[in-house]
Design a protein around this motif. Sequence first.
Motif, PDB file in Angstrom:
ATOM      1  N   ALA A  96       0.849  -1.207   0.000  1.00 24.74           N
ATOM      2  CA  ALA A  96       0.000   0.000   0.000  1.00 24.74           C
ATOM      3  C   ALA A  96       0.877   1.246   0.000  1.00 24.74           C
ATOM      4  O   ALA A  96       1.990   1.216   0.532  1.00 24.74           O
ATOM      5  CB  ALA A  96      -0.894   0.006   1.228  1.00 24.74           C
ATOM      6  N   PRO A  97       0.377   2.332  -0.564  1.00 30.52           N
ATOM      7  CA  PRO A  97       1.155   3.573  -0.480  1.00 30.52           C
ATOM      8  C   PRO A  97       1.311   3.993   0.982  1.00 30.52           C
ATOM      9  O   PRO A  97       0.351   3.978   1.733  1.00 30.52           O
ATOM     10  CB  PRO A  97       0.292   4.599  -1.255  1.00 30.52           C
ATOM     11  N   ASP A  98       2.504   4.349   1.354  1.00 36.91           N
ATOM     12  CA  ASP A  98       2.767   4.822   2.716  1.00 36.91           C
ATOM     13  C   ASP A  98       2.222   3.862   3.782  1.00 36.91           C
ATOM     14  O   ASP A  98       1.516   4.250   4.717  1.00 36.91           O
ATOM     15  CB  ASP A  98       2.144   6.212   2.897  1.00 36.91           C
ATOM     16  N   ALA A  99       2.579   2.590   3.629  1.00 34.32           N
ATOM     17  CA  ALA A  99       1.966   1.541   4.452  1.00 34.32           C
ATOM     18  C   ALA A  99       2.278   1.700   5.941  1.00 34.32           C
ATOM     19  O   ALA A  99       1.417   1.446   6.793  1.00 34.32           O
ATOM     20  CB  ALA A  99       2.442   0.173   3.963  1.00 34.32           C
ATOM     21  N   VAL A 100       3.481   2.107   6.274  1.00 34.45           N
ATOM     22  CA  VAL A 100       3.850   2.214   7.691  1.00 34.45           C
ATOM     23  C   VAL A 100       3.029   3.313   8.374  1.00 34.45           C
ATOM     24  O   VAL A 100       2.481   3.119   9.469  1.00 34.45           O
ATOM     25  CB  VAL A 100       5.365   2.489   7.837  1.00 34.45           C
ATOM     26  N   GLN A 101       2.910   4.453   7.708  1.00 38.21           N
ATOM     27  CA  GLN A 101       2.105   5.534   8.288  1.00 38.21           C
ATOM     28  C   GLN A 101       0.639   5.130   8.370  1.00 38.21           C
ATOM     29  O   GLN A 101      -0.078   5.496   9.309  1.00 38.21           O
ATOM     30  CB  GLN A 101       2.266   6.817   7.455  1.00 38.21           C
ATOM     31  N   MET A 103      -0.450   2.168   9.000  1.00 33.31           N
ATOM     32  CA  MET A 103      -0.564   1.367  10.229  1.00 33.31           C
ATOM     33  C   MET A 103      -0.692   2.281  11.461  1.00 33.31           C
ATOM     34  O   MET A 103      -1.554   2.060  12.323  1.00 33.31           O
ATOM     35  CB  MET A 103       0.670   0.472  10.399  1.00 33.31           C
ATOM     36  N   ILE A 104       0.139   3.294  11.524  1.00 28.99           N
ATOM     37  CA  ILE A 104       0.094   4.217  12.678  1.00 28.99           C
ATOM     38  C   ILE A 104      -1.270   4.906  12.755  1.00 28.99           C
ATOM     39  O   ILE A 104      -1.881   5.016  13.825  1.00 28.99           O
ATOM     40  CB  ILE A 104       1.229   5.272  12.572  1.00 28.99           C
ATOM     41  N   ASP A 105      -1.769   5.349  11.594  1.00 27.84           N
ATOM     42  CA  ASP A 105      -3.069   6.045  11.572  1.00 27.84           C
ATOM     43  C   ASP A 105      -4.191   5.132  12.064  1.00 27.84           C
ATOM     44  O   ASP A 105      -5.049   5.552  12.846  1.00 27.84           O
ATOM     45  CB  ASP A 105      -3.384   6.542  10.154  1.00 27.84           C
ATOM     46  N   TYR A 106      -4.197   3.885  11.583  1.00 25.08           N
ATOM     47  CA  TYR A 106      -5.239   2.953  12.017  1.00 25.08           C
ATOM     48  C   TYR A 106      -5.110   2.616  13.501  1.00 25.08           C
ATOM     49  O   TYR A 106      -6.111   2.482  14.209  1.00 25.08           O
ATOM     50  CB  TYR A 106      -5.229   1.673  11.174  1.00 25.08           C
ATOM     51  N   LEU A 107      -3.879   2.489  13.966  1.00 22.86           N
ATOM     52  CA  LEU A 107      -3.687   2.230  15.403  1.00 22.86           C
ATOM     53  C   LEU A 107      -4.278   3.360  16.236  1.00 22.86           C
ATOM     54  O   LEU A 107      -4.920   3.122  17.266  1.00 22.86           O
ATOM     55  CB  LEU A 107      -2.194   2.115  15.720  1.00 22.86           C
ATOM     56  N   ASP A 108      -4.068   4.574  15.780  1.00 23.00           N
ATOM     57  CA  ASP A 108      -4.636   5.717  16.507  1.00 23.00           C
ATOM     58  C   ASP A 108      -6.165   5.676  16.473  1.00 23.00           C
ATOM     59  O   ASP A 108      -6.828   5.945  17.481  1.00 23.00           O
ATOM     60  CB  ASP A 108      -4.133   7.034  15.899  1.00 23.00           C
ATOM     61  N   ASP A 109      -6.716   5.321  15.298  1.00 16.73           N
ATOM     62  CA  ASP A 109      -8.181   5.269  15.178  1.00 16.73           C
ATOM     63  C   ASP A 109      -8.793   4.185  16.065  1.00 16.73           C
ATOM     64  O   ASP A 109      -9.948   4.291  16.472  1.00 16.73           O
ATOM     65  CB  ASP A 109      -8.587   5.015  13.722  1.00 16.73           C
TER      66      ASP A 109
END
Lengths: 189, 143
Positions: A96-101, A103-109
């Motif tokens: 996915a584009p920018d996959a690591v970020q 992951m961080i975004d979904y973790l926050d959500d």
Amino acid sequence: MAEHVILFAGPMGAGKTTAIRSLSEIDVVSTEAANSERHVVDKATTTVALDYGEITLGAEDKVRLYGVPGQKRFDFMWSILKKRARGMIMLINDDAPDAVQTMIDYLDDFSELYDQGGVVIGVSRTDLGVGPGLQAYTAALAEQRPQFIAPVFGVDPRDENHMRTVLMTLIANIEMRAMLAPAAEAAAP
Amino acid sequence: MTIALHQDPAAIEEGRAALAGMGEISPSMVYAALLTDDGFEIVHVTRIQTDATRFASMSSSIQALSDAVGHELRIGASDYVIIGSAQGHVIQMRVPGRPVVLAALFQSHETLGKALSTTRVTAERISHRFAASSVPAMAAPNF
């Protein structure tokens, strides 16, 4: 019989529906619709409400598996299903584009689910060799969200054994935290 | 590259005209939206304040859940969905032959029969309008 409600979250195309189909002992309830965003993720259909499956682990534990839509526009479904869950398997597709970020975004959500039980991360499509690779996710977690202690696995959502390992890890994590919680509360000032 | 239905000017224009006609048939209709099966709004007409994007996503989820219930009970996909409340009722149904949902809110004094009939007639009109104006068909999933 113990019951666990586990959420599968992550971006569209990470393999949430496939993972639940790999694990479930019952016919999976799916809510797929024709995908208008083929330019974003080239697949014919996408989940628009939820996926639901069930699996029994050992003789005692019934696990209810809920998949949420990956797209933010369905975040009302995230809110509804988050309330019921005790843990989360987050799937991220490595290509996915920018996959690591992501992951961080979904973790926050979905951070409540870490507090409610636990989180395990499964990175799919690492075999394509086009993404950052597993180590990048572990490093980003340690650096950007050190409060989340979440195991990171490379997974193929089509593989029942892979997904079973991830699920068992999460259940063990949830049960361990539940067992330790009274001691932690007693020790708190 | 094929243009997405919710961005297709012909679909938006034909949808807008059909929804305007729906409001003329039934003045008790206060909100109507045309959306793709996966929750993108194509067009809406409204006399109330609401978040149209969010409503489209919710309608899409409800449509899919109602289909899932139909399949579970082996009665087939749902023809329509009704949400009744003291202050109005929402009716939604698929546009025949298209992965598109028509969802409308009617005031509570409207009879369900008329609201349902108006929604059904409009869904059929939209289907004909799309066909006549060459709005490209998009394969609907078949579960």
